[in-house]
Write a protein that holds these residues in place. Sequence first.
Motif, mmCIF file in Angstrom:
data_model
loop_
_atom_site.group_PDB
_atom_site.id
_atom_site.type_symbol
_atom_site.label_atom_id
_atom_site.label_comp_id
_atom_site.label_asym_id
_atom_site.label_seq_id
_atom_site.Cartn_x
_atom_site.Cartn_y
_atom_site.Cartn_z
ATOM 1 N N THR A 97 0.495 -1.271 -0.091
ATOM 2 C CA THR A 97 -0.074 0.041 -0.039
ATOM 3 C C THR A 97 0.877 1.265 0.018
ATOM 4 O O THR A 97 0.359 2.268 0.312
ATOM 5 N N SER A 222 -15.214 -7.963 -1.510
ATOM 6 C CA SER A 222 -14.998 -7.845 -0.116
ATOM 7 C C SER A 222 -16.090 -8.946 0.592
ATOM 8 O O SER A 222 -15.873 -9.438 1.509
ATOM 9 N N TRP A 232 -8.434 -6.215 5.147
ATOM 10 C CA TRP A 232 -7.324 -5.405 5.505
ATOM 11 C C TRP A 232 -6.531 -6.377 6.722
ATOM 12 O O TRP A 232 -5.351 -6.288 6.963
ATOM 13 N N GLU A 233 -7.031 -7.056 7.278
ATOM 14 C CA GLU A 233 -6.582 -8.081 8.361
ATOM 15 C C GLU A 233 -5.446 -9.096 7.413
ATOM 16 O O GLU A 233 -4.302 -9.198 7.934
ATOM 17 N N SER A 236 -2.523 -7.258 6.226
ATOM 18 C CA SER A 236 -1.550 -6.700 7.466
ATOM 19 C C SER A 236 -0.779 -8.251 7.842
ATOM 20 O O SER A 236 0.464 -7.997 7.931
ATOM 21 N N THR A 241 0.482 -4.064 4.134
ATOM 22 C CA THR A 241 0.109 -2.504 4.307
ATOM 23 C C THR A 241 1.540 -2.068 4.860
ATOM 24 O O THR A 241 2.510 -2.513 5.562
ATOM 25 N N LEU A 310 -8.161 -0.298 -2.908
ATOM 26 C CA LEU A 310 -8.906 -1.313 -2.283
ATOM 27 C C LEU A 310 -8.939 -2.622 -3.223
ATOM 28 O O LEU A 310 -9.210 -3.571 -2.743
ATOM 29 N N LEU A 313 -6.187 -4.735 -2.640
ATOM 30 C CA LEU A 313 -6.154 -5.494 -1.500
ATOM 31 C C LEU A 313 -7.127 -6.574 -1.438
ATOM 32 O O LEU A 313 -6.902 -7.794 -1.055
#
Length: 632
Positions: A97, A222, A232-233, A236, A241, A310, A313
Amino acid sequence: MSMAVSTSAPHPPGSGAGPAAPTFSLADYVVFVLLLVLSLAIGLYHACRGWGRHTVGQLLMADRKMSCLPVALSLLATFQSAVAILGVPSEIYRFGTQYWFLGCSYLLGLLIPAHIFIPIFYRLRLTSAYEYLELRFNKAVRVCGTVTFILQMVIYTGVVLYAPSLALNAVTGFDLWLSVLTIGVVCAVYTALGGLKAVIWTDVFQTLVMFLGQLAVIIVGSAKVGGLGRVWEVASQHNLTSGIELDPDPFVRHTFWTLAFGGVFMMLSLYGVNQAQVQRYLSSRTETAAVLSCYAVFPCQQVVLCMGCLIGLVMFSYYQEYPMSPQQSQAAPDQFVLYFVMDLLKGLPGLPGLFVACLFSGSLSTLSSSFNSLATVTMEDLIRPWFPAFSEAQATMLSKALAFGYGLLCLGMAYVSSQMGSVLQAALSVFGMVGGPLLGLFCLGIFFPCANSPGAVTGLLAGLVMAFWIGIGSIVTSMGSGSAPVPPNGSSFSLPSNLTVPLTTLMPAVTRSRPTGLQLFYSLSYMWYSAHNSTTVIVVGLLVSVLTGGMRDRDLDPRTIYPVLSHLLALLPLSCQKRLSCRSDGRDLPMDTEVFPEKMSNGIFRGSQDKEVMAMNAESISPTFILQETSL
């Protein structure tokens, strides 16, 4: 041309022989054709409205009566091409990101045009941005700027037309040359017949389609992986991220400084001096509307950037849970997003067609803006000055013919692109290479009253030489090294063949060891290209100007200057302002933004005039401007 040249790549855990490449359903074709029909209908509506009463001003400048919102959406759409729609998610998927910090550059990148470039261009009542160069320097500089812009846009639009069609053909089997021909002809017809007003309103429609297409991918993707929180999890957990990377090294591809400040120069080359954008500012009904349209682009750009990131991701999270097809595991980065969308949206008739419509909306908006701006600069800078006797009817017909002719020329460039192989990367990079020197040329004229025409021409040539030296050198170096970064999930990709980096230029491949000598020079981050090249133009231009006598004995129109130092001096105490003032009586001179006197006797100062005479002729010209002018 082969788009996927890498060897077989390892698949994510659990992947096996994936399904065959998806194809379009009837609903998808209907959605896609509907985009073309509605775009053409909007253009034909504006062409038929007032048929026979069109003037050159209506065709090229929308009669200078456009309101803020459509201009803002058109500004957004002009360079939100399919390159960006495919490139940003691929960038995020492969490298994380960090690219998201580009949004920090949007603030200054849009505030500076709003408060410096737009007021100058608008108050001069320009049609072509390169008219400014004649007012500030001379006709030779204007022609040099125009020819450089034409070279930039013709090559770029050919690639923009061809590359998305090639990616679509590889992924869906959609006929390559049928899509190229259809998009090119439809766009050329409505641009030529409807003029700038048709272009702006089709841009509005196509912007909405782009938003809907990307939003559909985010929502469906999503939902399939458990929501945006889960997305996002997962990102990460796999170190996708990125934090704020404060490394000031300009040879590191992406850092906070590279994106936030190097990106400012990229934004200025796009939104400050590019004819396609300047033409939209000048079509606004008032200067305030033009400035507000520039302001309105800021939140829209942030939304577009967020949506692209997004999607990247979501795509990463999706392929942690679902198998990747063999075709996709070997795909080039520009195809990767399309494979993902076709895989994600299969079984949902119409949605794959919506995303393809989104993709080609980006191409249509970029192409139509290019055709219209190319016709404008050719008409205003290369034809009218030499053939002033053209009647309004003749000029109108010629403007339409030019727009359509540039459409056909870009179809030819699309064919040339198909024959270029790996040199296609260099062709797309031309846009970024040329944008920086043009920015430097305008900044030289606007911010430096001592700059003259020999300095401007020499500076532009030096900037172009430097731009192509670094740009071509980095491409050749990266091709020779044959190394590419490894994506976070362990999959490998071929070197990008065209659409890797959005909007301006392609990245040089990241080498595994730090280069030295010229190799280090060529590894300069592509985000600094515009800053480096524009600075070259300014430095060389100022040196040559000083050596050739500056503006002594030359005409200088004060409306073409933005007195930066006077605005900085306005921040000092009043006593300091008086000491720095060139007025013999010590009275305080106005130092506000009213730097365009309308009550001057002749509108032009001569460099050889006595400074007291100059001060009397134009009370609103700042003391700093007079000091700079008479010091040479």
